[in-house]
Motif scaffolding. Structure first.
Motif, PDB file in Angstrom:
ATOM      1  N   ILE A 228       0.848  -1.187   0.000  1.00 53.33           N
ATOM      2  CA  ILE A 228       0.000   0.000   0.000  1.00 53.33           C
ATOM      3  C   ILE A 228       0.886   1.240   0.000  1.00 53.33           C
ATOM      4  N   GLU A 229       0.444   2.276  -0.728  1.00 56.55           N
ATOM      5  CA  GLU A 229       1.195   3.526  -0.743  1.00 56.55           C
ATOM      6  C   GLU A 229       1.131   4.171   0.638  1.00 56.55           C
ATOM      7  N   GLU A 230       2.219   4.835   1.033  1.00 52.95           N
ATOM      8  CA  GLU A 230       2.228   5.523   2.324  1.00 52.95           C
ATOM      9  C   GLU A 230       1.150   6.602   2.330  1.00 52.95           C
ATOM     10  N   ASP A 231       0.408   6.685   3.425  1.00 53.51           N
ATOM     11  CA  ASP A 231      -0.644   7.690   3.612  1.00 53.51           C
ATOM     12  C   ASP A 231      -1.687   7.680   2.493  1.00 53.51           C
ATOM     13  N   GLU A 232      -1.860   6.573   1.838  1.00 54.50           N
ATOM     14  CA  GLU A 232      -2.822   6.467   0.743  1.00 54.50           C
ATOM     15  C   GLU A 232      -3.690   5.219   0.942  1.00 54.50           C
ATOM     16  N   GLU A 233      -4.620   5.041   0.047  1.00 52.49           N
ATOM     17  CA  GLU A 233      -5.445   3.838   0.056  1.00 52.49           C
ATOM     18  C   GLU A 233      -5.220   3.018  -1.208  1.00 52.49           C
TER      19      GLU A 233
END
Length: 118
Positions: free
Chosen positions: A82-87
């Motif tokens: 998962i991307e950091e601070d993302e969904e």
């Protein structure tokens, strides 16, 4: 026709045959099914365009369990996270860079030593 549809159609054609002995039918079905499977292998590649993505996050920059083909045609080893601070879920290379993937496959596990000797 999808692989599942192809298998169902072929199975229905096979079932429509008649046998005088149920034991012969079971044996023949097993042998014929194995032969059919060998001549109609499933494609191990998954298409991102079809929405076919891994069902779970897997790997890291050291353990990259996927081979991917990117939109530019280059092949990479990758992991899925998962991307950091993302969904958003993405494939990454060994440097942690997001890859623009068209196709992917999971690298199969090697057989255990005891299985390989058989």
């Amino acid at each position: 026709m999808s692989r599942e549809e192809e298998i169902r159609v072929t199975a229905l054609e096979y079932v429509c045959r008649s046998y005088s002995n149920i034991d012969d039918a079971v044996e023949d079905a097993f042998v014929d099914g194995a032969l059919w499977s060998d001549s109609h292998p499933a494609n191990p590649w998954h298409s991102v365009a079809d929405g076919d993505l891994p069902t779970e996050l897997k790997g890291d920059c050291v353990d990259m369990p996927f081979i991917v083909v990117c939109k530019d045609g280059i092949t990479y080893s990758a992991y899925y996270d998962i991307e950091e601070d993302e969904e958003n879920y993405c494939f990454y290379d060994d440097c942690g860079c997001v890859l623009d993937v068209d196709y992917w496959l999971e690298i199969p596990q090697l057989p255990k030593e005891s299985e390989a000797r058989q």
